[in-house]
Design a protein around this motif. Structure first.
Motif, short mmCIF file in Angstrom:
data_model
loop_
_atom_site.label_atom_id
_atom_site.label_comp_id
_atom_site.label_asym_id
_atom_site.label_seq_id
_atom_site.Cartn_x
_atom_site.Cartn_y
_atom_site.Cartn_z
N SER A 31 -41.05 -73.08 35.41
CA SER A 31 -40.82 -71.69 34.82
C SER A 31 -39.40 -71.38 34.65
O SER A 31 -38.55 -71.79 35.19
N PRO A 32 -39.20 -70.35 33.50
CA PRO A 32 -37.81 -70.11 33.16
C PRO A 32 -37.18 -69.35 34.32
O PRO A 32 -36.08 -69.59 34.38
N THR A 33 -37.59 -68.46 34.81
CA THR A 33 -37.09 -67.86 36.18
C THR A 33 -36.68 -68.70 37.25
O THR A 33 -35.47 -68.59 37.58
N ARG A 34 -37.34 -69.81 37.51
CA ARG A 34 -36.91 -70.79 38.63
C ARG A 34 -35.81 -71.45 38.20
O ARG A 34 -35.08 -71.76 38.89
N ILE A 35 -35.86 -71.77 36.97
CA ILE A 35 -34.85 -72.64 36.41
C ILE A 35 -33.39 -72.02 36.45
O ILE A 35 -32.50 -72.19 36.88
N ALA A 36 -33.66 -70.70 35.82
CA ALA A 36 -32.37 -70.07 35.72
C ALA A 36 -31.78 -69.51 37.03
O ALA A 36 -30.59 -69.59 37.33
N SER A 37 -32.75 -69.28 38.10
CA SER A 37 -32.22 -68.91 39.52
C SER A 37 -31.84 -70.25 40.01
O SER A 37 -30.45 -70.20 40.88
N GLN A 38 -32.14 -71.41 39.81
CA GLN A 38 -31.37 -72.72 40.12
C GLN A 38 -30.20 -72.93 39.65
O GLN A 38 -29.19 -73.40 40.30
N ILE A 39 -29.86 -72.69 38.38
CA ILE A 39 -28.82 -72.93 37.67
C ILE A 39 -27.71 -72.00 38.22
O ILE A 39 -26.63 -72.26 38.38
N LEU A 40 -28.16 -70.72 38.45
CA LEU A 40 -27.14 -69.78 38.88
C LEU A 40 -26.71 -70.21 40.17
O LEU A 40 -25.64 -69.81 40.84
N LEU A 41 -27.59 -70.33 41.35
CA LEU A 41 -27.22 -70.78 42.71
C LEU A 41 -26.24 -72.19 42.48
O LEU A 41 -25.23 -72.09 43.39
N LEU A 42 -26.56 -72.91 41.75
CA LEU A 42 -25.78 -74.25 41.69
C LEU A 42 -24.49 -73.81 41.17
O LEU A 42 -23.25 -74.13 41.57
N GLN A 43 -24.20 -72.96 40.10
CA GLN A 43 -23.01 -72.59 39.61
C GLN A 43 -22.29 -71.69 40.64
O GLN A 43 -20.71 -71.82 40.78
N LEU A 44 -22.78 -71.13 41.27
CA LEU A 44 -22.06 -70.06 42.39
C LEU A 44 -21.71 -71.05 43.48
O LEU A 44 -20.47 -71.10 44.04
N ALA A 45 -22.45 -72.20 43.83
CA ALA A 45 -22.12 -72.99 44.82
C ALA A 45 -21.16 -73.77 44.42
O ALA A 45 -19.98 -74.34 45.20
#
Length: 198
Positions: free
Chosen positions: A17-31
């Motif tokens: 799902s695009p929302t899940r992928i986008a949220s994972q990318i955002l969390l990884l980038q913030l981390a």
């Protein structure tokens, strides 16, 4: 007659799902940036350097002819190892590690270019990004495969602690998973022996 489409496998829509992928990318980038900021602040305090956002977002600080540049390079390499742990926690699938690792570094390229108003021209910066992406991918794939290939325990926990379960009167025991283990000659026990017919 129109062809019937095969139904998607269970969990396929949730995994892609695009929302899940986008949220994972955002969390990884913030981390990725949070860990880098902590490491850079600690290193700057130890060496007595002035703390600024240039150390985090500017590609001009990463130079191969200064001690600060090499120190920052080592910090970013260490940060890639730390980010591999976050990939293991958030992604946990080895076939997706390369995509997320390259995405993190591509977003970092965009952020760095926007911060400095120029595309990085320092070869040391590009070599560091390639090294960081390679290290993050290799460690992340290894960690995710180690997690994927771990054995799955079935049955009760008490049987697993004891090693083997109780044996019955026929000498057949129960394994760690609680299933009964039958002997190889169990089916021949009730069969008449060939000598009885003689």
């Amino acid at each position: 007659m129109p062809r019937r489409r095969r139904p998607p496998r269970p969990g396929a829509l949730a995994d892609l799902s695009p929302t899940r992928i986008a949220s994972q990318i955002l969390l990884l980038q913030l981390a990725y940036y949070a860990c880098a900021a902590v490491l850079i602040i600690f290193t700057a305090l130890v060496f007595g350097k002035e703390i600024s956002t240039d150390l985090l977002f500017s590609w001009q600080s990463l130079r191969g002819d200064t001690t600060v540049g090499w120190t920052l390079g080592l910090v970013w390499v260490l940060n890639s190892l730390t980010c591999a742990v976050f990939i293991l926690i958030l992604i946990a699938r080895s076939k997706l590690v390369l995509d997320f690792a390259l995405t993190i570094h591509f977003i970092h390229l965009i952020v760095t270019s926007l911060y400095t108003h120029a595309i990085p021209t320092n070869l040391f910066w590009w070599a560091l990004q390639a090294c960081s992406a390679t290290l993050m991918t290799s460690v992340g794939v290894w960690a995710c495969q180690w997690r994927e290939l771990r054995p799955i325990n079935f049955g009760s926990k008490s049987a697993a602690r004891q090693g083997t379960g109780p044996s019955d009167e026929d000498g057949r025991g129960r394994g760690r998973d609680g299933y009964e283990l039958a002997g190889m000659n169990g089916g021949d026990r009730d069969m008449p022996n060939g000598d009885d017919h003689v």
